[in-house]
Design an enzyme around this catalytic site. Structure first.
Site, PDB file in Angstrom:
ATOM      1  N   CYS A   2       6.412   0.220 -10.346  1.00 57.09           N
ATOM      2  CA  CYS A   2       7.533  -0.684 -10.102  1.00 57.09           C
ATOM      3  C   CYS A   2       8.780   0.154  -9.932  1.00 57.09           C
ATOM      4  O   CYS A   2       8.794   1.338 -10.257  1.00 57.09           O
ATOM      5  CB  CYS A   2       7.743  -1.618 -11.286  1.00 57.09           C
ATOM      6  SG  CYS A   2       6.328  -2.683 -11.597  1.00 57.09           S
ATOM      7  N   GLY A  28       7.239  -1.344  -5.224  1.00 55.86           N
ATOM      8  CA  GLY A  28       6.696  -2.646  -5.609  1.00 55.86           C
ATOM      9  C   GLY A  28       7.073  -3.691  -4.585  1.00 55.86           C
ATOM     10  O   GLY A  28       8.257  -3.851  -4.289  1.00 55.86           O
ATOM     11  N   ASN A 101       8.880  -0.157 -15.780  1.00 53.58           N
ATOM     12  CA  ASN A 101       7.943   0.509 -14.872  1.00 53.58           C
ATOM     13  C   ASN A 101       6.951   1.283 -15.728  1.00 53.58           C
ATOM     14  O   ASN A 101       7.356   2.100 -16.549  1.00 53.58           O
ATOM     15  CB  ASN A 101       8.696   1.470 -13.940  1.00 53.58           C
ATOM     16  CG  ASN A 101       7.773   2.362 -13.120  1.00 53.58           C
ATOM     17  OD1 ASN A 101       8.154   3.469 -12.763  1.00 53.58           O
ATOM     18  ND2 ASN A 101       6.577   1.919 -12.815  1.00 53.58           N
ATOM     19  N   GLY A 102       5.671   1.014 -15.517  1.00 51.21           N
ATOM     20  CA  GLY A 102       4.641   1.712 -16.281  1.00 51.21           C
ATOM     21  C   GLY A 102       3.634   0.729 -16.806  1.00 51.21           C
ATOM     22  O   GLY A 102       3.534  -0.400 -16.321  1.00 51.21           O
ATOM     23  N   TYR A 257       2.128  10.365  -3.774  1.00 56.96           N
ATOM     24  CA  TYR A 257       2.213   9.140  -2.982  1.00 56.96           C
ATOM     25  C   TYR A 257       3.424   8.247  -3.299  1.00 56.96           C
ATOM     26  O   TYR A 257       4.127   7.805  -2.403  1.00 56.96           O
ATOM     27  CB  TYR A 257       0.921   8.328  -3.168  1.00 56.96           C
ATOM     28  CG  TYR A 257       0.986   6.903  -2.673  1.00 56.96           C
ATOM     29  CD1 TYR A 257       1.074   6.606  -1.307  1.00 56.96           C
ATOM     30  CD2 TYR A 257       0.955   5.822  -3.563  1.00 56.96           C
ATOM     31  CE1 TYR A 257       1.128   5.302  -0.856  1.00 56.96           C
ATOM     32  CE2 TYR A 257       1.005   4.510  -3.116  1.00 56.96           C
ATOM     33  CZ  TYR A 257       1.093   4.251  -1.759  1.00 56.96           C
ATOM     34  OH  TYR A 257       1.153   2.955  -1.311  1.00 56.96           O
ATOM     35  N   THR A 303       3.170   8.303   4.278  1.00 53.62           N
ATOM     36  CA  THR A 303       3.406   9.286   3.235  1.00 53.62           C
ATOM     37  C   THR A 303       2.893  10.682   3.551  1.00 53.62           C
ATOM     38  O   THR A 303       3.494  11.667   3.137  1.00 53.62           O
ATOM     39  CB  THR A 303       2.843   8.755   1.891  1.00 53.62           C
ATOM     40  OG1 THR A 303       3.511   7.530   1.620  1.00 53.62           O
ATOM     41  CG2 THR A 303       3.082   9.712   0.746  1.00 53.62           C
ATOM     42  N   ASP A 365      -4.237  12.762   5.195  1.00 51.58           N
ATOM     43  CA  ASP A 365      -3.609  11.730   4.364  1.00 51.58           C
ATOM     44  C   ASP A 365      -3.243  12.342   3.020  1.00 51.58           C
ATOM     45  O   ASP A 365      -3.774  13.390   2.635  1.00 51.58           O
ATOM     46  CB  ASP A 365      -4.536  10.520   4.176  1.00 51.58           C
ATOM     47  CG  ASP A 365      -3.737   9.232   3.996  1.00 51.58           C
ATOM     48  OD1 ASP A 365      -2.507   9.320   3.760  1.00 51.58           O
ATOM     49  OD2 ASP A 365      -4.321   8.133   4.088  1.00 51.58           O
ATOM     50  N   ASP A 366      -2.326  11.656   2.313  1.00 53.71           N
ATOM     51  CA  ASP A 366      -1.909  12.183   1.003  1.00 53.71           C
ATOM     52  C   ASP A 366      -3.007  11.995  -0.029  1.00 53.71           C
ATOM     53  O   ASP A 366      -3.142  12.772  -0.974  1.00 53.71           O
ATOM     54  CB  ASP A 366      -0.626  11.494   0.535  1.00 53.71           C
ATOM     55  CG  ASP A 366      -0.748   9.981   0.557  1.00 53.71           C
ATOM     56  OD1 ASP A 366      -0.417   9.373   1.580  1.00 53.71           O
ATOM     57  OD2 ASP A 366      -1.229   9.408  -0.440  1.00 53.71           O
TER      58      ASP A 366
HETATM   59  O1  LIG Z   1      -7.771   5.086   0.158  1.00 49.93           O
HETATM   60  P1  LIG Z   1      -6.833   3.931   0.105  1.00 49.93           P
HETATM   61  O2  LIG Z   1      -7.239   2.945  -0.938  1.00 49.93           O
HETATM   62  O3  LIG Z   1      -6.634   3.313   1.453  1.00 49.93           O
HETATM   63  O4  LIG Z   1      -5.430   4.468  -0.408  1.00 49.93           O
HETATM   64  C1  LIG Z   1      -4.776   5.594   0.075  1.00 49.93           C
HETATM   65  C2  LIG Z   1      -3.860   5.244   1.216  1.00 49.93           C
HETATM   66  O5  LIG Z   1      -2.894   4.258   0.817  1.00 49.93           O
HETATM   67  C3  LIG Z   1      -1.587   4.790   0.899  1.00 49.93           C
HETATM   68  O6  LIG Z   1      -0.931   4.383   2.098  1.00 49.93           O
HETATM   69  P2  LIG Z   1       0.020   3.113   2.178  1.00 49.93           P
HETATM   70  O7  LIG Z   1      -0.266   2.348   3.397  1.00 49.93           O
HETATM   71  O8  LIG Z   1      -0.015   2.333   0.907  1.00 49.93           O
HETATM   72  O9  LIG Z   1       1.519   3.682   2.239  1.00 49.93           O
HETATM   73  P3  LIG Z   1       2.271   4.724   3.168  1.00 49.93           P
HETATM   74  O10 LIG Z   1       2.743   3.988   4.389  1.00 49.93           O
HETATM   75  O11 LIG Z   1       3.409   5.177   2.318  1.00 49.93           O
HETATM   76  O12 LIG Z   1       1.374   5.840   3.508  1.00 49.93           O
HETATM   77  C4  LIG Z   1      -1.773   6.284   0.908  1.00 49.93           C
HETATM   78  O13 LIG Z   1      -0.698   6.934   1.572  1.00 49.93           O
HETATM   79  C5  LIG Z   1      -3.060   6.445   1.666  1.00 49.93           C
HETATM   80  O14 LIG Z   1      -2.822   6.355   3.061  1.00 49.93           O
HETATM   81  N1  LIG Z   2       3.681  -0.920 -11.786  1.00 54.51           N
HETATM   82  C1  LIG Z   2       4.370  -1.179 -12.845  1.00 54.51           C
HETATM   83  O1  LIG Z   2       5.172  -0.383 -13.296  1.00 54.51           O
HETATM   84  C2  LIG Z   2       4.070  -2.507 -13.492  1.00 54.51           C
HETATM   85  C3  LIG Z   2       4.872  -2.881 -14.703  1.00 54.51           C
HETATM   86  C4  LIG Z   2       4.129  -3.899 -15.558  1.00 54.51           C
HETATM   87  N2  LIG Z   2       2.979  -3.275 -16.181  1.00 54.51           N
HETATM   88  C5  LIG Z   2       3.725  -5.101 -14.721  1.00 54.51           C
HETATM   89  O2  LIG Z   2       2.574  -5.252 -14.404  1.00 54.51           O
HETATM   90  O3  LIG Z   2       4.574  -5.870 -14.344  1.00 54.51           O
HETATM   91 MG   LIG Z   3      -0.704   6.082   3.546  1.00 53.34          MG
END
Ligand SMILES: O=P(O)(O)OC[C@H]1O[C@H](OP(=O)(O)OP(=O)(O)O)[C@H](O)[C@@H]1O
Ligand SMILES: NC(=O)CC[C@H](N)C(=O)O
Ligand SMILES: [Mg+2]
Length: 502
Positions: A2, A28, A101-102, A257, A303, A365-366
């Site tokens: 978050c 988020g 957040n957490g 990420y 990312t 990918d990241d």
């Molecule tokens: O293996 P998966 O479950 O698909 O997760 C990994 C992928 O999800 C994220 O991208 P995302 O689209 O969330 O965000 P980004 O646009 O910042 O890359 C991350 O950068 C990877 O591309």
């Molecule tokens: N990703 C988060 O930091 C989530 C905060 C909190 N655990 C919620 O679910 O709202």
């Molecule tokens: Mg991605």
């Protein structure tokens, strides 16, 4: 993950909190909320949806006051109901609101304790409501009409004694001030900054430094693990270390990420850390395949761009933006539910055929978590005419659940769980797959701040920094939070909360 923000200013804070949440939107996308304090009166608006959809002009004009806190939510406990949107509020003592957040790892025990010992009712399954009530209970102990900074710091110390897991928090004590604090491991990021206001200093606390930059605040520093930063409503700043044992161990996945590349977390530039990840990955490729036949390196936006560019430079291979991202689709990994995530990848990314036709492409990918993105992207590269499709991940295989605020609760949803790298390659349909080594990932990040003794790398190696996670905990988590279990719960959720401006 978050995003949280708190501002104490000489001027109205509604617009600035809105902007801060917009800048933190990547943390988020499920719900957003702001609570402001106008003398002794609170104004709250929170709802499911993106920041731009939650706050309309009619809400903004109601959010009066010169201090406030805000939240963008990516649920990791409870469900996606509006009832669990943050900030949460309790009227006693003093009227306290809180954004978190957490993820607490002892929320279930605390919830029982709060009911039996502290006679407090928790109305949702959110661990953040638990956290607020622990804090409120400890503030209750003060038993005075007027709060002092010492009182707030003592309550934060008690929170550290009772709560386990990850928590970066901003909380507001009505008519008194805003406090930001971070768990003793500093798992989730939190920074604070200052700016010269009309009649003195304005202060801001936020998940990422990028929010300070955009609003014209100067980054002072990170809130240290276990530390609390309190800003009284008149702008007086107090800082105190409130934890007895501190072991700084930030989540490495923030650098992989979650965080924006233009943020600085714990004195480490996220951008530079990602460049180093690209370097290390290129070195591994050169070690494993000195005679590689890669024609072009293509990132999977967004990312991975930073590390992919550096990887291409290091390999001396052409870099090309072969996938175009639809700017109106958000991050797919933090979307709720696999059906939506799957559908969104195709809506989000499209290939430029001529960058693929007849070429051996290395897609970067990241991370590969569920494999939702990579499986589809590899197929898209083939459909676009690629000769060979190689795949590189700037982080190691994700094999274990995250319990500190990233929603990957069930091992069976992780594509690398129980599979060798070769089996993952096969499942993804790639011609070759290369993962970053964990030691290289840690080095890439740690180089930015060698004083950090360790990082939480649990989703890669099952080593949970808080030391309270066993297999029984992971089994319960998987049972409660798998995609299947969540879908059932979300359908049943109802919203009962403090009056919410509509
Ligand atoms: O293996 P998966 O479950 O698909 O997760 C990994 C992928 O999800 C994220 O991208 P995302 O689209 O969330 O965000 P980004 O646009 O910042 O890359 C991350 O950068 C990877 O591309
Ligand atoms: N990703 C988060 O930091 C989530 C905060 C909190 N655990 C919620 O679910 O709202
Ligand atoms: Mg991605």
């Amino acid at each position: 993950m978050c995003g949280i923000a708190g501002i104490v200013s000489n001027d109205e804070v509604n617009q600035e909190l809105y902007e801060a949440l917009t800048v933190l939107q990547h943390r988020g996308q499920d719900a957003a909320g702001i609570v402001t304090c106008e003398r002794e009166r609170l104004h709250l608006r929170k709802e499911s949806g993106l920041v731009r959809d939650v706050f309309h002009t009619r809400h903004m004009v109601e959010l009066k006051g010169t201090m406030g806190i805000g939240h963008v939510r990516y649920p990791t406990a409870g469900c996606s109901s509006t009832a669990e949107a943050q900030p949460f509020y309790v009227n006693s003592p003093y009227g306290i609101s809180l954004a978190h957040n957490g993820n607490l790892t002892n929320a279930a025990r605390l919830k029982r304790e709060l009911f039996r010992q502290d006679q407090r009712h928790i109305n949702t399954d959110s661990d953040s409501e638990v956290l607020l009530n622990v804090f409120a209970h400890e503030m209750q102990g003060i038993g005075k009409l007027r709060v002092s900074p010492d009182d707030v710091f003592r309550a934060v110390s008690a929170v550290h004694r009772r709560c386990r897991g990850a928590y970066a928090v901003v909380a507001m004590v009505t008519g008194f001030g805003v406090v930001g604090f971070r768990d003793p491991h500093g798992i989730r990021p939190l920074v604070f900054g200052e700016r010269e206001g009309r009649f003195g200093k304005d202060y801001m606390i936020a998940s990422e430094s990028v929010a300070l930059d955009v609003l014209g605040f100067e980054l002072v520093r990170d809130v240290a693990p276990g530390e609390a930063v309190l800003i009284e409503k008149d702008g007086t700043l107090h800082i105190r270390q409130c934890a007895e044992h501190v072991v700084h161990s930030p989540c490495i996945f923030e650098f992989v990420y979650f965080a924006r590349p233009d943020s600085i977390i714990d004195d480490i530039s996220v951008y530079k850390a990602r460049l180093r990840m690209g370097d290390k990955l290129a070195d591994k490729i050169l070690r494993e395949r000195p005679e590689h036949d890669i024609d072009v390196v293509i990132p999977i936006p967004d990312t991975s761009r930073t590390s992919a560019l550096q990887l291409a430079n290091r390999l001396g291979v052409k870099y090309s933006e072969g996938f175009i991202k639809n700017r109106y689709i958000g991050r797919t990994f933090i979307m709720p539910g696999q059906t939506l995530r799957k559908k969104s990848v195709r809506q989000k990314l499209n290939a430029i055929d001529l960058e693929f036709k007849g070429k051996n492409v290395l897609l970067v990918d990241d991370s590969i978590v569920r494999g939702t993105t990579s499986t589809q992207i590899i197929q898209m590269a083939r459909d676009a005419g690629a000769r060979k499709v190689y795949f590189a991940s700037a982080s190691p295989p994700v094999r274990y659940p995250n319990v500190y605020g990233i929603d990957m609760p069930a091992v069976e949803e992780l594509i690398a769980h129980g599979r060798t790298d070769e089996q993952v390659r096969e499942a993804l349909g790639a011609d070759w797959l290369v993962y970053q080594d964990l030691a290289d990932l840690v080095e890439s990040v740690q180089k930015g701040n060698p004083s950090i003794p360790r990082f939480d790398t649990s989703c890669f190696d099952k080593d949970y920094v808080t030391g309270d996670i066993d297999q029984a905990y992971l089994d319960r988590l998987s049972e409660h939070r798998s995609d299947h279990a969540k879908a059932k719960r979300d359908a049943a959720a109802t919203a009962i909360d403090l009056y919410n401006t509509v």
